[in-house]
Design a protein around this motif. Structure first.
Motif, PDB file in Angstrom:
ATOM      1  N   HIS A  68      29.138   2.487  22.736  1.00  0.00           N
ATOM      2  CA  HIS A  68      30.240   1.542  22.662  1.00  0.00           C
ATOM      3  C   HIS A  68      29.826   0.256  21.941  1.00  0.00           C
ATOM      4  CE1 HIS A  68      30.838   4.203  26.068  1.00  0.00           C
ATOM      5  NE2 HIS A  68      32.131   3.954  26.011  1.00  0.00           N
ATOM      6  N   GLU A  69      30.834  -0.427  21.418  1.00  0.00           N
ATOM      7  CA  GLU A  69      30.661  -1.740  20.803  1.00  0.00           C
ATOM      8  C   GLU A  69      31.745  -2.674  21.325  1.00  0.00           C
ATOM      9  OE1 GLU A  69      30.645  -1.632  16.598  1.00  0.00           O
ATOM     10  OE2 GLU A  69      28.808  -0.433  16.443  1.00  0.00           O
ATOM     11  N   LEU A  70      31.357  -3.895  21.648  1.00  0.00           N
ATOM     12  CA  LEU A  70      32.301  -4.927  22.065  1.00  0.00           C
ATOM     13  C   LEU A  70      32.613  -5.796  20.852  1.00  0.00           C
ATOM     14  CD1 LEU A  70      30.839  -5.948  25.552  1.00  0.00           C
ATOM     15  CD2 LEU A  70      32.832  -4.532  25.070  1.00  0.00           C
ATOM     16  N   LYS A  71      33.850  -5.768  20.420  1.00  0.00           N
ATOM     17  CA  LYS A  71      34.241  -6.445  19.199  1.00  0.00           C
ATOM     18  C   LYS A  71      34.661  -7.888  19.468  1.00  0.00           C
ATOM     19  CE  LYS A  71      33.640  -3.234  16.177  1.00  0.00           C
ATOM     20  NZ  LYS A  71      32.699  -3.403  15.049  1.00  0.00           N
ATOM     21  N   ARG A  72      34.686  -8.664  18.391  1.00  0.00           N
ATOM     22  CA  ARG A  72      35.134 -10.057  18.433  1.00  0.00           C
ATOM     23  C   ARG A  72      36.421 -10.204  17.617  1.00  0.00           C
ATOM     24  NH1 ARG A  72      31.112 -13.791  20.044  1.00  0.00           N
ATOM     25  NH2 ARG A  72      29.044 -12.868  20.326  1.00  0.00           N
ATOM     26  N   LEU A  73      37.076 -11.344  17.779  1.00  0.00           N
ATOM     27  CA  LEU A  73      38.275 -11.627  17.007  1.00  0.00           C
ATOM     28  C   LEU A  73      37.916 -11.847  15.541  1.00  0.00           C
ATOM     29  CD1 LEU A  73      40.109 -14.020  19.469  1.00  0.00           C
ATOM     30  CD2 LEU A  73      40.701 -11.655  18.963  1.00  0.00           C
ATOM     31  N   LEU A  74      38.801 -11.379  14.657  1.00  0.00           N
ATOM     32  CA  LEU A  74      38.507 -11.456  13.235  1.00  0.00           C
ATOM     33  C   LEU A  74      38.614 -12.867  12.679  1.00  0.00           C
ATOM     34  CD1 LEU A  74      40.447  -8.273  12.052  1.00  0.00           C
ATOM     35  CD2 LEU A  74      38.040  -8.481  12.659  1.00  0.00           C
ATOM     36  N   ASP A  75      39.403 -13.732  13.337  1.00  0.00           N
ATOM     37  CA  ASP A  75      39.616 -15.054  12.764  1.00  0.00           C
ATOM     38  C   ASP A  75      38.684 -16.108  13.354  1.00  0.00           C
ATOM     39  OD1 ASP A  75      40.700 -14.836  15.201  1.00  0.00           O
ATOM     40  OD2 ASP A  75      42.687 -15.599  14.696  1.00  0.00           O
ATOM     41  N   SER A  76      38.473 -16.080  14.664  1.00  0.00           N
ATOM     42  CA  SER A  76      37.669 -17.119  15.307  1.00  0.00           C
ATOM     43  C   SER A  76      36.281 -16.661  15.703  1.00  0.00           C
ATOM     44  CB  SER A  76      38.397 -17.644  16.555  1.00  0.00           C
ATOM     45  OG  SER A  76      38.583 -16.594  17.493  1.00  0.00           O
ATOM     46  N   GLY A  77      36.057 -15.357  15.806  1.00  0.00           N
ATOM     47  CA  GLY A  77      34.757 -14.860  16.212  1.00  0.00           C
ATOM     48  C   GLY A  77      34.547 -14.805  17.707  1.00  0.00           C
ATOM     49  N   LEU A 158      27.612  -6.153  22.169  1.00  0.00           N
ATOM     50  CA  LEU A 158      28.446  -7.197  21.592  1.00  0.00           C
ATOM     51  C   LEU A 158      28.092  -7.428  20.128  1.00  0.00           C
ATOM     52  CD1 LEU A 158      30.666  -9.255  22.260  1.00  0.00           C
ATOM     53  CD2 LEU A 158      28.868 -10.883  22.808  1.00  0.00           C
ATOM     54  N   THR A 159      29.118  -7.494  19.299  1.00  0.00           N
ATOM     55  CA  THR A 159      28.913  -7.710  17.873  1.00  0.00           C
ATOM     56  C   THR A 159      28.389  -9.127  17.628  1.00  0.00           C
ATOM     57  OG1 THR A 159      30.767  -6.240  17.437  1.00  0.00           O
ATOM     58  CG2 THR A 159      30.026  -7.623  15.625  1.00  0.00           C
ATOM     59  N   PRO A 160      27.316  -9.305  16.851  1.00  0.00           N
ATOM     60  CA  PRO A 160      26.812 -10.652  16.577  1.00  0.00           C
ATOM     61  C   PRO A 160      27.854 -11.517  15.894  1.00  0.00           C
ATOM     62  CG  PRO A 160      25.219  -8.979  15.928  1.00  0.00           C
ATOM     63  CD  PRO A 160      26.480  -8.253  16.250  1.00  0.00           C
ATOM     64  N   ILE A 161      27.944 -12.758  16.329  1.00  0.00           N
ATOM     65  CA  ILE A 161      28.974 -13.659  15.792  1.00  0.00           C
ATOM     66  C   ILE A 161      28.684 -14.030  14.339  1.00  0.00           C
ATOM     67  CG2 ILE A 161      27.787 -15.723  16.637  1.00  0.00           C
ATOM     68  CD1 ILE A 161      30.572 -16.908  17.177  1.00  0.00           C
ATOM     69  N   ASP A 162      27.415 -14.056  13.951  1.00  0.00           N
ATOM     70  CA  ASP A 162      27.101 -14.364  12.556  1.00  0.00           C
ATOM     71  C   ASP A 162      27.656 -13.296  11.618  1.00  0.00           C
ATOM     72  OD1 ASP A 162      25.769 -16.536  13.545  1.00  0.00           O
ATOM     73  OD2 ASP A 162      23.806 -15.548  13.553  1.00  0.00           O
ATOM     74  N   ARG A 163      27.584 -12.040  12.044  1.00  0.00           N
ATOM     75  CA  ARG A 163      28.093 -10.963  11.208  1.00  0.00           C
ATOM     76  C   ARG A 163      29.611 -11.003  11.107  1.00  0.00           C
ATOM     77  NH1 ARG A 163      26.425  -5.029  12.943  1.00  0.00           N
ATOM     78  NH2 ARG A 163      28.104  -5.375  14.438  1.00  0.00           N
ATOM     79  N   VAL A 164      30.270 -11.444  12.177  1.00  0.00           N
ATOM     80  CA  VAL A 164      31.731 -11.512  12.158  1.00  0.00           C
ATOM     81  C   VAL A 164      32.209 -12.647  11.274  1.00  0.00           C
ATOM     82  CG1 VAL A 164      33.783 -11.830  13.583  1.00  0.00           C
ATOM     83  CG2 VAL A 164      31.871 -10.482  14.436  1.00  0.00           C
ATOM     84  N   LEU A 165      31.613 -13.853  11.442  1.00  0.00           N
ATOM     85  CA  LEU A 165      32.058 -15.013  10.683  1.00  0.00           C
ATOM     86  C   LEU A 165      31.739 -14.898   9.200  1.00  0.00           C
ATOM     87  CD1 LEU A 165      31.114 -17.867  13.177  1.00  0.00           C
ATOM     88  CD2 LEU A 165      33.322 -16.744  12.856  1.00  0.00           C
ATOM     89  N   SER A 166      30.683 -14.146   8.866  1.00  0.00           N
ATOM     90  CA  SER A 166      30.341 -13.971   7.457  1.00  0.00           C
ATOM     91  C   SER A 166      31.164 -12.881   6.781  1.00  0.00           C
ATOM     92  CB  SER A 166      28.852 -13.632   7.324  1.00  0.00           C
ATOM     93  OG  SER A 166      28.546 -12.437   8.006  1.00  0.00           O
ATOM     94  N   GLY A 167      31.971 -12.155   7.561  1.00  0.00           N
ATOM     95  CA  GLY A 167      32.811 -11.112   6.990  1.00  0.00           C
ATOM     96  C   GLY A 167      32.115  -9.793   6.770  1.00  0.00           C
TER      97      GLY A 167
END
Length: 229
Positions: A68-77, A158-167
């Motif tokens: 499993h993976e816990l995802k973050r929001l696409l806009d705010s992370g 949990l998905t790293p926030i750096d990877r989410v914010l960098s797209g």
């Protein structure tokens, strides 16, 4: 009233010849020789189909249910999980545990979220029932470990926030994942609106500071000219 009548049918014993024919029909069918011919033909071609694991890995199916993976929001992370507890209730293996509470902003926060992967049967019900698409099945299937403590870590899922914010966060087309055009149909969260308001206020403040500096500079020039005269 009708009654059941037991019928005993005696079969004559088989001879040695009949047993040999039965063995020949069961063991040495045509499929055996077809399989041997296929193996011999591939052997003569000398085409190696072996995957050099772990250097080479086969692509996974989009519906494959891996770790499993816990995802973050696409806009705010921020984390998508709202702590509703539906995944914990629907889990048939009873391997999901979460601890929720209220943060400083009086909003519900998930403090701990753990899945016992040594007990999980990877049925995909938790991903299907999640209303926020917070938990999905990723493509990581190598979860062997020597200790059970490694099977229930939230930080690993949990998905790293750096990877989410960098797209660079790629959505896996698995069970519970978002669609390909989700970024076009997704709505901005209240936190995104707050960021826009803060950015607008900071721009106004910067413009006000610049205008104030310009007026002070102009007044200083005027005073210098008056003194020179």
């Amino acid at each position: 009233m009708s009654q059941y009548i037991k019928i005993f049918e005696k079969t004559p014993p088989l001879t040695q010849a009949q047993k040999f024919v039965r063995f020949w029909n069961r063991a040495l069918k045509g499929e055996l020789f077809v399989g041997l011919w296929l193996v011999f033909k591939e052997l003569c071609r000398a085409q190696i189909h072996t995957v050099q694991y772990p250097l080479e890995k086969l692509p996974l199916s989009p519906r494959y249910r891996a770790v499993h993976e816990l995802k973050r929001l696409l806009d705010s992370g921020n984390e998508r999980c709202i702590g509703c507890g539906l995944c914990e209730k629907i889990c048939v293996a009873n391997c999901i545990r979460m601890e929720t509470g209220y943060g400083a902003d009086k909003r519900k926060v998930v403090f701990e979220y753990s899945i016992n992967f040594g007990r999980c049967i990877y049925c995909g019900l938790c991903a299907e029932v999640c209303p926020e698409l917070a938990i999905v099945h990723g493509n990581r299937y190598e979860n062997a470990s020597e200790q059970r403590a490694s099977f229930a870590l939230k930080n690993d899922m949990l998905t790293p926030i750096d990877r989410v914010l960098s797209g660079n966060d790629c959505e896996f087309d698995g069970v519970g994942s978002v669609s390909v055009d989700a970024d076009k149909r997704i709505k901005a969260t209240p936190l995104k609106y707050l960021e826009k308001v803060e950015n607008a206020e900071s721009k106004v403040e910067s413009q006000g500071a610049e205008s104030k500096e310009n007026t002070e500079f102009k007044q200083a020039e005027k005073t210098q000219k008056m003194e020179a005269k």
